[in-house]
Structures are given as C-alpha cells and as structure tokens.
Enzyme design. Structure first.
Site, PDB file in Angstrom:
ATOM      1  N   SER A 123       0.802  -1.227   0.000  1.00 36.43           N
ATOM      2  CA  SER A 123       0.000   0.000   0.000  1.00 36.43           C
ATOM      3  C   SER A 123       0.834   1.276   0.000  1.00 36.43           C
ATOM      4  O   SER A 123       0.304   2.352  -0.244  1.00 36.43           O
ATOM      5  CB  SER A 123      -0.954   0.018   1.196  1.00 36.43           C
ATOM      6  OG  SER A 123      -0.255   0.315   2.380  1.00 36.43           O
ATOM      7  N   LYS A 160       0.534   4.567   7.047  1.00 28.95           N
ATOM      8  CA  LYS A 160      -0.212   5.289   6.020  1.00 28.95           C
ATOM      9  C   LYS A 160       0.109   6.788   6.109  1.00 28.95           C
ATOM     10  O   LYS A 160       0.631   7.269   7.098  1.00 28.95           O
ATOM     11  CB  LYS A 160      -1.725   5.107   6.204  1.00 28.95           C
ATOM     12  CG  LYS A 160      -2.229   3.680   6.037  1.00 28.95           C
ATOM     13  CD  LYS A 160      -2.180   3.214   4.611  1.00 28.95           C
ATOM     14  CE  LYS A 160      -2.743   1.795   4.457  1.00 28.95           C
ATOM     15  NZ  LYS A 160      -1.892   0.776   5.075  1.00 28.95           N
TER      16      LYS A 160
END
Length: 200
Positions: A123, A160
């Site tokens: 990701s 993230k």
C-alpha cells in the site's frame, strides 16, 4: 522473591556498563549468567529485582542506568529497536517483540526516541516503501497532515499517510489501486523519518 545478593547486583551493573562501553549494546541474560556462573533464570530474576529497586531500568532486552544513558548520549549514535512488522495494506496486529537493536547516526536523525518497523505489503509502494524495507519511526503522539505515520486503529497498526477531513481521520495508502481508510480517530505512535531499503 528470595533476597538477592547486593554485591552481585553491583557487579552486574558494573559488567553491564563495561559491556555497553565495549559493544554499544546490553549483555544478554545468558551472557550475564555465564559471566557470573549463575543460572539464566537466576540472572533474569536479578535483573527484574534490580529494576524494581530502581538500580537499573530493564525492559526484557535492554539494561540501562544514568551512566549507560550518558555513554549513549555521547556516542554519536542512537539505539533503535527493530520491533517487528507493520502492514502496508490491510492493518496488521501490532507487534512489540524486539528483534534486535540498530545503531543510527545522531548527526542524521537528531535526538529523540526511535524504533524501526519492517514494511509488509504494497500500500505504500508509490512512496518508495516496499515489503522488507526498514522504516525508521520517530516516536511521537501527534503528526501533521501529509506525514507518513504509524497509526493504531482498534489495536491494529498500519503505516499510512495521515490527513484530517471534516472531523474524520483519513489514512491514505500510497498505491492508486487501494482506497483510503476513514476512521473517527486513531492513535499516532510515530512518524516515519527514513526508509532503509531491503537490497537483497
């Protein structure tokens, strides 16, 4: 707990200080046991009691006291623990097992408390973070929009990019094929400051 030998406690402290001076790391419980010809479990109990008495601090891996901290602060390096993997995809259960300690140059990272996580998943690939890379994290409880953070969401940690939108927290993956994670709130455990590439 049976009363421990105070003289042996002092000798263990002296040994730990000298060991740190020579190796820039703490001796293992087995190393202490071998040095003083005592059992591993006995050495471990000594360290626990010494921690309880405030003679040292001991977290199960690292032994420290004022002298060792002073040696560390004057050494030009920072000791950072590699504490397991972090999901760069579906959030992964947070791990607190220290795999090893790594020395980081103070001139590059500055002062502060750091830990290192091993990236796992795809990701964050557009930010140059791939599976196997080591991500150096500065431990802190707050972050600015746009920073890459270790976020704890319902006891699960993920790496993230952080944004705040209309009272919500948006955890943005750096992968165009993946969707943002939107949550009401999360706990910030640290901010990514450096990626050490897996060159294997």
């Amino acid at each position: 707990m049976r009363r421990r030998n105070v003289e042996l406690m002092n000798r263990i402290i002296e040994f730990a200080e000298q060991y740190y001076l020579e190796n820039s790391s703490s001796p293992s419980v087995r190393t202490i046991a071998d040095r003083f010809r005592i059992g591993v479990s006995t050495a471990y109990r000594y360290l626990l009691e010494m921690d309880e008495r405030g003679l040292i601090t001991y977290d199960g891996k690292r032994i420290s006291n004022d002298r060792i901290e002073k040696l560390n602060s004057n050494s030009g390096v920072i000791r950072a623990a590699v504490v397991g993997s972090i999901a760069c995809g579906i959030p992964n259960l947070a791990e607190e097992n220290v795999e090893e300690y790594v020395s980081l140059p103070r001139s590059m990272f500055g002062d502060g408390e750091f830990f290192i996580l091993r990236a796992n998943g795809e990701s964050m690939i557009d930010a140059g973070i791939e599976t196997g890379d080591l991500v150096v994290i500065r431990k802190q409880a707050c972050a600015e929009d746009g920073q890459i953070v270790v976020a704890l969401v319902e006891d699960e940690a993920t790496l993230k990019r952080l944004y705040r939108d209309k009272g919500k927290v948006r955890l943005h993956p750096e992968n165009r094929a993946m969707d943002d994670i939107i949550v009401d709130d999360c706990i910030i455990q640290g901010v990514a400051v450096k990626v050490i590439k897996d060159l294997l």
